[in-house]
Design a protein around this motif. Structure first.
Motif, PDB file in Angstrom:
ATOM      1  N   PHE A 155      54.976  60.925  24.230  1.00 29.39           N
ATOM      2  CA  PHE A 155      54.131  61.272  25.284  1.00 29.39           C
ATOM      3  C   PHE A 155      53.298  60.125  24.969  1.00 29.39           C
ATOM      4  O   PHE A 155      52.687  59.756  25.823  1.00 29.39           O
ATOM      5  N   THR A 156      52.361  59.626  24.368  1.00 26.42           N
ATOM      6  CA  THR A 156      51.744  58.658  23.975  1.00 26.42           C
ATOM      7  C   THR A 156      52.646  56.891  24.582  1.00 26.42           C
ATOM      8  O   THR A 156      52.070  56.633  25.650  1.00 26.42           O
ATOM      9  N   ALA A 157      53.944  57.230  24.690  1.00 24.16           N
ATOM     10  CA  ALA A 157      54.490  56.096  25.264  1.00 24.16           C
ATOM     11  C   ALA A 157      54.435  56.286  26.268  1.00 24.16           C
ATOM     12  O   ALA A 157      54.726  54.906  27.651  1.00 24.16           O
ATOM     13  N   VAL A 158      54.838  57.501  26.887  1.00 22.38           N
ATOM     14  CA  VAL A 158      54.612  57.498  28.517  1.00 22.38           C
ATOM     15  C   VAL A 158      53.274  57.536  29.083  1.00 22.38           C
ATOM     16  O   VAL A 158      52.861  56.663  30.028  1.00 22.38           O
ATOM     17  N   ALA A 159      52.162  57.831  28.320  1.00 22.33           N
ATOM     18  CA  ALA A 159      50.236  57.530  28.550  1.00 22.33           C
ATOM     19  C   ALA A 159      50.748  55.813  28.877  1.00 22.33           C
ATOM     20  O   ALA A 159      49.919  56.308  30.068  1.00 22.33           O
ATOM     21  N   LEU A 197      49.531  53.277  32.571  1.00 22.52           N
ATOM     22  CA  LEU A 197      48.967  52.475  32.642  1.00 22.52           C
ATOM     23  C   LEU A 197      49.290  51.506  32.959  1.00 22.52           C
ATOM     24  O   LEU A 197      48.676  50.431  33.973  1.00 22.52           O
ATOM     25  N   VAL A 198      50.633  51.479  32.160  1.00 23.62           N
ATOM     26  CA  VAL A 198      51.172  49.904  33.073  1.00 23.62           C
ATOM     27  C   VAL A 198      51.385  50.142  34.563  1.00 23.62           C
ATOM     28  O   VAL A 198      50.995  49.334  35.139  1.00 23.62           O
ATOM     29  N   GLU A 199      51.776  51.077  35.089  1.00 23.92           N
ATOM     30  CA  GLU A 199      51.516  51.665  36.516  1.00 23.92           C
ATOM     31  C   GLU A 199      51.203  51.476  37.209  1.00 23.92           C
ATOM     32  O   GLU A 199      50.943  50.929  38.387  1.00 23.92           O
ATOM     33  N   ARG A 200      49.683  51.485  36.495  1.00 24.24           N
ATOM     34  CA  ARG A 200      48.249  51.467  37.327  1.00 24.24           C
ATOM     35  C   ARG A 200      47.988  50.007  37.566  1.00 24.24           C
ATOM     36  O   ARG A 200      46.574  50.062  37.806  1.00 24.24           O
ATOM     37  N   GLY A 201      48.252  49.493  36.852  1.00 26.18           N
ATOM     38  CA  GLY A 201      48.359  48.219  36.593  1.00 26.18           C
ATOM     39  C   GLY A 201      46.598  47.805  35.462  1.00 26.18           C
ATOM     40  O   GLY A 201      46.168  46.486  35.756  1.00 26.18           O
ATOM     41  N   PHE A 202      46.505  48.634  34.689  1.00 25.93           N
ATOM     42  CA  PHE A 202      45.232  47.961  33.988  1.00 25.93           C
ATOM     43  C   PHE A 202      45.643  47.488  32.762  1.00 25.93           C
ATOM     44  O   PHE A 202      45.457  46.720  32.277  1.00 25.93           O
ATOM     45  N   ILE A 203      47.371  47.496  32.515  1.00 27.17           N
ATOM     46  CA  ILE A 203      47.957  46.286  30.557  1.00 27.17           C
ATOM     47  C   ILE A 203      49.477  46.200  31.384  1.00 27.17           C
ATOM     48  O   ILE A 203      49.974  46.646  32.516  1.00 27.17           O
ATOM     49  N   GLY A 258      60.517  67.174  33.635  1.00 29.45           N
ATOM     50  CA  GLY A 258      59.327  65.645  34.099  1.00 29.45           C
ATOM     51  C   GLY A 258      59.890  64.075  34.168  1.00 29.45           C
ATOM     52  O   GLY A 258      59.849  63.766  36.034  1.00 29.45           O
ATOM     53  N   LEU A 259      60.173  63.876  32.956  1.00 29.80           N
ATOM     54  CA  LEU A 259      60.114  62.638  33.211  1.00 29.80           C
ATOM     55  C   LEU A 259      61.983  62.433  33.466  1.00 29.80           C
ATOM     56  O   LEU A 259      61.615  61.267  34.720  1.00 29.80           O
ATOM     57  N   MET A 260      62.552  62.973  33.172  1.00 26.97           N
ATOM     58  CA  MET A 260      64.354  63.029  34.455  1.00 26.97           C
ATOM     59  C   MET A 260      64.179  62.517  35.919  1.00 26.97           C
ATOM     60  O   MET A 260      64.564  62.286  36.350  1.00 26.97           O
ATOM     61  N   GLY A 261      63.156  63.124  36.222  1.00 23.01           N
ATOM     62  CA  GLY A 261      62.327  63.834  37.854  1.00 23.01           C
ATOM     63  C   GLY A 261      61.784  63.289  38.195  1.00 23.01           C
ATOM     64  O   GLY A 261      61.156  62.869  38.990  1.00 23.01           O
ATOM     65  N   HIS A 262      61.297  61.630  37.421  1.00 16.49           N
ATOM     66  CA  HIS A 262      60.271  61.058  37.500  1.00 16.49           C
ATOM     67  C   HIS A 262      58.876  61.235  38.203  1.00 16.49           C
ATOM     68  O   HIS A 262      57.557  60.722  39.248  1.00 16.49           O
ATOM     69  N   LYS A 263      58.511  62.554  38.279  1.00 15.89           N
ATOM     70  CA  LYS A 263      56.869  63.280  37.960  1.00 15.89           C
ATOM     71  C   LYS A 263      56.296  62.253  37.161  1.00 15.89           C
ATOM     72  O   LYS A 263      54.651  62.729  37.378  1.00 15.89           O
ATOM     73  N   LEU A 264      56.613  61.976  36.186  1.00 18.29           N
ATOM     74  CA  LEU A 264      55.714  61.181  35.456  1.00 18.29           C
ATOM     75  C   LEU A 264      55.641  59.542  35.562  1.00 18.29           C
ATOM     76  O   LEU A 264      54.350  58.952  35.657  1.00 18.29           O
ATOM     77  N   LEU A 265      56.899  59.350  36.283  1.00 20.26           N
ATOM     78  CA  LEU A 265      56.539  57.770  35.848  1.00 20.26           C
ATOM     79  C   LEU A 265      57.352  57.372  37.031  1.00 20.26           C
ATOM     80  O   LEU A 265      58.647  58.498  37.079  1.00 20.26           O
ATOM     81  N   LYS A 266      57.761  55.904  37.850  1.00 26.76           N
ATOM     82  CA  LYS A 266      58.345  55.687  38.287  1.00 26.76           C
ATOM     83  C   LYS A 266      59.746  55.393  37.797  1.00 26.76           C
ATOM     84  O   LYS A 266      59.655  55.192  36.706  1.00 26.76           O
ATOM     85  N   GLU A 267      60.719  55.626  38.528  1.00 23.91           N
ATOM     86  CA  GLU A 267      62.528  55.432  37.882  1.00 23.91           C
ATOM     87  C   GLU A 267      62.593  53.941  37.253  1.00 23.91           C
ATOM     88  O   GLU A 267      62.780  54.002  36.764  1.00 23.91           O
ATOM     89  N   GLU A 268      61.935  53.220  38.008  1.00 23.54           N
ATOM     90  CA  GLU A 268      62.323  51.810  37.249  1.00 23.54           C
ATOM     91  C   GLU A 268      61.243  51.839  36.282  1.00 23.54           C
ATOM     92  O   GLU A 268      61.994  51.541  34.928  1.00 23.54           O
ATOM     93  N   THR A 269      60.231  52.286  36.054  1.00 20.62           N
ATOM     94  CA  THR A 269      59.252  52.122  35.129  1.00 20.62           C
ATOM     95  C   THR A 269      60.054  53.068  33.349  1.00 20.62           C
ATOM     96  O   THR A 269      60.720  52.798  32.833  1.00 20.62           O
TER      97      THR A 269
END
Length: 344
Positions: A64-68, A72-78, A252-263
């Motif tokens: 869960f921490t790794a997804v979080a 934040l990486v996807e949103r451009g903060f880090i 949710g993770l495999m279906g890209h609800k949490l992150l884009k496919e690339e991430t």
């Protein structure tokens, strides 16, 4: 391909041998191949475990921490290459200045751990001089490792590190402006429809939550784990969930609800080799056989709890084994691995 009768026969034998306490759910393509619960969630009140019982996933919730962080990486903060000194305003006077987000996610940072599994075996001893009831947030862990010397230079090797995920939790809080638990609830658990999951205080457990039990090896008597782990979980572990909610997370993770496919692909790609068969991505383990990923999995163990949740790549089978005992669980996921591998 694996069939339910083989599974039932295997698990009937293994759970009886180990005196398993907990729940097991095995699914394929949305269908239940096997589901069953064993023994007691509350031994004093004789309340049995059910498929709706919540168990702690201990270190399994590092994912869960790794997804979080990936969000934040996807949103451009880090970025994964951002130095921790650039995104956290806490002083670590002896730590290397070259530690990156990637190093923390892959246990290759070299920072000292507050519970170093390479040298320490008794998690309960941590709290003899630093009571567990003082540990409510990630910052509360800092006195246990903040001023210790580095184990090795960043990127040098893999060394499982709970403290690294404590730092990731602090980064989530600083960047998002939210309490870590609030962030995970809103951005992961709620998104994945994990309605029975959360980070619960040990002294305020909600209904349908299994109490963790530890067996004395000499007297064979049971005691609860309330004095053996922090009072509430956080970035390095301690979330509670059910087998069905855990399956919802993987969907949710495999279906890209949490992150884009690339991430998602990067998170689930081998980032560091542990041995000939085990690799680690971002918050997730993977077993590789013949240059192919056999399964992704998360696992957790602490006094009074043990779990393994696996996603088998070829067969699309998911197996979730969750227990409220410290022992009697390890052989079950291994036997499931063997059966699935031989049936593919």
């Amino acid at each position: 391909m694996i069939i339910s009768k083989e599974l039932e026969k295997l698990l009937d034998v293994e759970t009886a041998i180990s005196k398993f306490s907990g729940s097991i759910l095995i699914k394929r393509d949305g269908n239940d191949l096997f589901k069953s619960s064993y023994d007691y969630a509350d031994r004093r009140e004789l309340i049995k475990n059910t498929m709706d019982t919540r168990f702690t996933v201990a270190s399994g919730s590092k994912i869960f921490t790794a997804v979080a962080i990936c969000q934040l990486v996807e949103r451009g903060f880090i970025t994964f290459d951002t130095l921790i000194k650039e995104c956290i305003d806490i002083s670590f006077p002896i730590f290397s200045s070259d530690i990156t987000i990637h190093h923390l996610l892959t246990h290759t940072s070299g920072i000292p751990d507050y519970f170093d599994e390479e040298f320490m075996t008794d998690y309960e001893k941590l709290w003899e001089n630093y009571p567990m009831y003082r540990v409510f947030t990630s910052k509360d862990f800092l006195p246990l490792f903040q001023e210790k010397e580095m184990k090795f230079q960043p990127g040098e090797r893999f060394s499982y590190c709970n403290a690294g995920f404590i730092l990731l939790g602090l980064i989530v809080e600083q960047i998002s402006g939210m309490n870590f638990i609030t962030y995970i609830q809103r951005n992961i658990l709620d998104v994945c429809n994990m309605k029975n999951s959360g980070y619960f205080r040990m002294d305020q457990l909600p209904n349908r939550t299994a109490i963790g039990y530890i067996e004395d090896q000499k007297s064979k008597e049971w005691r609860t784990n309330i004095y053996s782990v922090p009072i509430i979980g956080g970035a390095d572990g301690g979330a509670y969930t059910t087998t069905y909610d855990l399956n919802n997370f993987w969907s949710g993770l495999m279906g890209h609800k949490l992150l884009k496919e690339e991430t998602t692909i990067r998170m689930l790609s081998p980032q560091v080799e542990i041995d000939d068969f085990q690799n680690y991505g971002y918050g997730v383990w993977m077993t590789i056989i013949g240059d192919e990923i056999f399964k992704y999995y998360v696992m957790g163990g602490e006094p009074g709890a043990m779990m393994v949740s696996s996603v088998y790549v070829k067969s699309s089978i998911r197996a979730h084994v969750m227990s409220n005992k410290s022992n009697g669980t390890a052989e079950i996921p291994s036997k499931i691995d063997e059966l699935i591998y031989n049936s593919e």
